[in-house]
Design a protein around this motif. Structure first.
Motif, PDB file in Angstrom:
ATOM      1  N   LEU A  14     -34.787  -4.296  23.902  1.00 23.11           N
ATOM      2  CA  LEU A  14     -34.775  -5.186  22.844  1.00 23.11           C
ATOM      3  C   LEU A  14     -33.881  -4.985  21.685  1.00 23.11           C
ATOM      4  CD1 LEU A  14     -36.326  -7.248  21.465  1.00 23.11           C
ATOM      5  CD2 LEU A  14     -38.049  -5.681  20.734  1.00 23.11           C
ATOM      6  N   ASP A  15     -33.588  -3.264  21.317  1.00 17.69           N
ATOM      7  CA  ASP A  15     -32.806  -3.172  20.271  1.00 17.69           C
ATOM      8  C   ASP A  15     -31.365  -3.583  20.550  1.00 17.69           C
ATOM      9  OD1 ASP A  15     -33.095  -0.985  22.188  1.00 17.69           O
ATOM     10  OD2 ASP A  15     -31.733  -0.200  20.785  1.00 17.69           O
ATOM     11  N   LEU A  18     -30.995  -7.509  19.894  1.00 17.64           N
ATOM     12  CA  LEU A  18     -31.117  -7.757  18.539  1.00 17.64           C
ATOM     13  C   LEU A  18     -29.871  -7.253  17.972  1.00 17.64           C
ATOM     14  CD1 LEU A  18     -34.858  -6.542  17.693  1.00 17.64           C
ATOM     15  CD2 LEU A  18     -33.969  -8.911  17.437  1.00 17.64           C
ATOM     16  N   HIS A  19     -29.342  -6.344  18.482  1.00 17.77           N
ATOM     17  CA  HIS A  19     -27.950  -5.913  17.689  1.00 17.77           C
ATOM     18  C   HIS A  19     -26.955  -7.101  18.002  1.00 17.77           C
ATOM     19  CE1 HIS A  19     -24.628  -3.477  16.619  1.00 17.77           C
ATOM     20  NE2 HIS A  19     -23.972  -3.296  18.037  1.00 17.77           N
ATOM     21  N   LEU A  21     -27.387  -9.869  18.585  1.00 19.81           N
ATOM     22  CA  LEU A  21     -27.522 -11.091  17.658  1.00 19.81           C
ATOM     23  C   LEU A  21     -27.378 -10.840  16.204  1.00 19.81           C
ATOM     24  CD1 LEU A  21     -30.844 -12.326  19.710  1.00 19.81           C
ATOM     25  CD2 LEU A  21     -28.252 -13.555  19.638  1.00 19.81           C
ATOM     26  N   ALA A  22     -27.211  -9.874  15.965  1.00 17.58           N
ATOM     27  CA  ALA A  22     -27.137  -9.414  14.424  1.00 17.58           C
ATOM     28  C   ALA A  22     -25.585  -9.420  13.931  1.00 17.58           C
ATOM     29  CB  ALA A  22     -27.730  -7.891  14.170  1.00 17.58           C
ATOM     30  N   ASP A  23     -24.928 -10.315  14.319  1.00 19.79           N
ATOM     31  CA  ASP A  23     -23.449 -10.719  13.722  1.00 19.79           C
ATOM     32  C   ASP A  23     -23.239 -11.950  13.593  1.00 19.79           C
ATOM     33  OD1 ASP A  23     -20.724  -8.946  13.759  1.00 19.79           O
ATOM     34  OD2 ASP A  23     -20.602 -10.841  14.682  1.00 19.79           O
ATOM     35  N   PRO A  24     -22.839 -12.448  12.564  1.00 22.81           N
ATOM     36  CA  PRO A  24     -22.481 -13.717  12.319  1.00 22.81           C
ATOM     37  C   PRO A  24     -21.567 -14.392  13.448  1.00 22.81           C
ATOM     38  CG  PRO A  24     -22.463 -12.691  10.244  1.00 22.81           C
ATOM     39  CD  PRO A  24     -22.516 -11.383  11.281  1.00 22.81           C
ATOM     40  N   LEU A  27     -23.306 -14.408  16.640  1.00 27.06           N
ATOM     41  CA  LEU A  27     -24.379 -15.464  16.681  1.00 27.06           C
ATOM     42  C   LEU A  27     -23.751 -17.095  16.718  1.00 27.06           C
ATOM     43  CD1 LEU A  27     -27.361 -15.757  16.582  1.00 27.06           C
ATOM     44  CD2 LEU A  27     -27.608 -15.434  14.108  1.00 27.06           C
ATOM     45  N   LEU A  93     -37.646 -15.342  21.632  1.00 25.93           N
ATOM     46  CA  LEU A  93     -36.774 -14.396  20.425  1.00 25.93           C
ATOM     47  C   LEU A  93     -35.516 -15.379  20.102  1.00 25.93           C
ATOM     48  CD1 LEU A  93     -36.077 -11.975  18.940  1.00 25.93           C
ATOM     49  CD2 LEU A  93     -34.922 -11.132  21.018  1.00 25.93           C
TER      50      LEU A  93
ATOM     51  N   ASP B  15     -28.334 -12.060   9.390  1.00 21.39           N
ATOM     52  CA  ASP B  15     -27.754 -10.830  10.146  1.00 21.39           C
ATOM     53  C   ASP B  15     -28.351  -9.570   9.611  1.00 21.39           C
ATOM     54  OD1 ASP B  15     -25.871 -11.808   8.240  1.00 21.39           O
ATOM     55  OD2 ASP B  15     -24.731 -10.085   8.723  1.00 21.39           O
ATOM     56  N   LEU B  18     -31.619  -8.903  11.287  1.00 26.76           N
ATOM     57  CA  LEU B  18     -31.763  -8.805  12.695  1.00 26.76           C
ATOM     58  C   LEU B  18     -31.088  -7.236  12.869  1.00 26.76           C
ATOM     59  CD1 LEU B  18     -30.188 -12.172  14.062  1.00 26.76           C
ATOM     60  CD2 LEU B  18     -32.524 -10.880  14.663  1.00 26.76           C
ATOM     61  N   HIS B  19     -30.269  -6.977  12.006  1.00 30.30           N
ATOM     62  CA  HIS B  19     -29.656  -5.571  12.123  1.00 30.30           C
ATOM     63  C   HIS B  19     -30.813  -4.459  11.807  1.00 30.30           C
ATOM     64  CE1 HIS B  19     -27.225  -2.166  11.676  1.00 30.30           C
ATOM     65  NE2 HIS B  19     -27.296  -1.939  10.279  1.00 30.30           N
ATOM     66  N   ALA B  22     -32.858  -4.030  14.640  1.00 28.42           N
ATOM     67  CA  ALA B  22     -32.161  -3.744  15.889  1.00 28.42           C
ATOM     68  C   ALA B  22     -32.031  -2.408  16.107  1.00 28.42           C
ATOM     69  CB  ALA B  22     -30.846  -4.434  15.808  1.00 28.42           C
ATOM     70  N   ASP B  23     -33.146  -1.374  15.698  1.00 35.26           N
ATOM     71  CA  ASP B  23     -33.321  -0.108  16.066  1.00 35.26           C
ATOM     72  C   ASP B  23     -34.775   0.374  16.123  1.00 35.26           C
ATOM     73  OD1 ASP B  23     -31.852   2.988  14.907  1.00 35.26           O
ATOM     74  OD2 ASP B  23     -34.070   2.571  14.644  1.00 35.26           O
ATOM     75  N   PRO B  24     -34.707   1.039  17.429  1.00 33.45           N
ATOM     76  CA  PRO B  24     -36.091   1.318  17.857  1.00 33.45           C
ATOM     77  C   PRO B  24     -37.085   2.103  16.852  1.00 33.45           C
ATOM     78  CG  PRO B  24     -34.466   2.171  19.563  1.00 33.45           C
ATOM     79  CD  PRO B  24     -33.617   1.508  18.286  1.00 33.45           C
ATOM     80  N   LEU B  27     -38.006  -0.420  14.037  1.00 33.50           N
ATOM     81  CA  LEU B  27     -38.859  -1.206  14.643  1.00 33.50           C
ATOM     82  C   LEU B  27     -40.317  -0.597  14.836  1.00 33.50           C
ATOM     83  CD1 LEU B  27     -38.956  -4.171  15.461  1.00 33.50           C
ATOM     84  CD2 LEU B  27     -38.207  -3.725  17.561  1.00 33.50           C
ATOM     85  N   VAL B  97     -40.215 -10.577  17.390  1.00 37.22           N
ATOM     86  CA  VAL B  97     -39.645  -9.406  17.683  1.00 37.22           C
ATOM     87  C   VAL B  97     -40.734  -8.763  17.785  1.00 37.22           C
ATOM     88  CG1 VAL B  97     -38.342  -7.433  16.725  1.00 37.22           C
ATOM     89  CG2 VAL B  97     -37.344  -9.660  16.243  1.00 37.22           C
ATOM     90  N   ARG B 101     -41.589  -6.495  21.408  1.00 37.62           N
ATOM     91  CA  ARG B 101     -41.719  -5.039  21.443  1.00 37.62           C
ATOM     92  C   ARG B 101     -42.924  -4.556  22.020  1.00 37.62           C
ATOM     93  NH1 ARG B 101     -44.280  -0.981  18.497  1.00 37.62           N
ATOM     94  NH2 ARG B 101     -42.969   0.997  18.654  1.00 37.62           N
TER      95      ARG B 101
END
Lengths: 106, 106
Positions: A14-15, A18-19, A21-24, A27, A93, B15, B18-19, B22-24, B27, B97, B101
């Motif tokens: 999952l991380d 998400l990582h 997707l975490a960039d404009p 995305l 998601l 973003d 989401l960032h 985006a870390d276990p 989260l 999310v 998880r």
């Protein structure tokens, strides 16, 4: 001939999803691929001025996160969103992320 | 007395949100705060062995993303999830999310 690696979705954590997707820029590429089924790497680019190596890295990360599949078609590399597989792995998601992106852009 | 900065949710870009997720470890902290309304920094930690500075950085990023609020209560710092505000800003995102998880952890 370039070969691309595509993970099985069940192996994508999952991380990482998400990582990715975490960039404009990434995305924007995902949103574009959600609208248009198949796009060359250039057509999938978030903007014309993006350096080729940066674009290549974004595509690589999107592949690693199970979001896109890249395949050779003649002399072109064609990308498609692995929407059904990604949705099966991470229900709700991608739709939630894309809906929020659209709301921000509106 | 330490002072913490909390952004207005409308100023948080997608973003960054989401960032932050985006870390276990982050989260896990968010999931814990979603279950328990208020937690000290130590209680919100994803594990006992996490270095204090790492924990502090995670909390700082969660604050910057509008996910948590930290307030002094006596000698303790108490954290709470800004669930309602975050949900209003990014509808459906946090639930999607957290559900994914939980599905992975099950």
């Amino acid at each position: 001939m370039p070969r691309f690696t595509h993970p099985r979705l069940e192996d994508v954590p999952l991380d990482l999803a998400l990582h990715a997707l975490a960039d404009p820029n990434r995305l924007a590429m995902v949103a574009r691929l959600a609208e248009t089924e198949r796009l060359s790497c250039t057509a999938a680019a978030p903007c014309d001025s993006i350096p080729k190596s940066t674009l290549s890295n974004h595509l690589k990360l999107l592949r690693a996160a199970g979001l896109i599949e890249t395949a050779q078609a003649g002399r072109e590399m064609i990308n498609r969103l692995r929407k059904a597989e990604f949705d099966a792995r991470f229900p709700g998601l991608l739709d939630a992320v894309l809906a929020n992106r659209s709301a921000d852009a509106a």
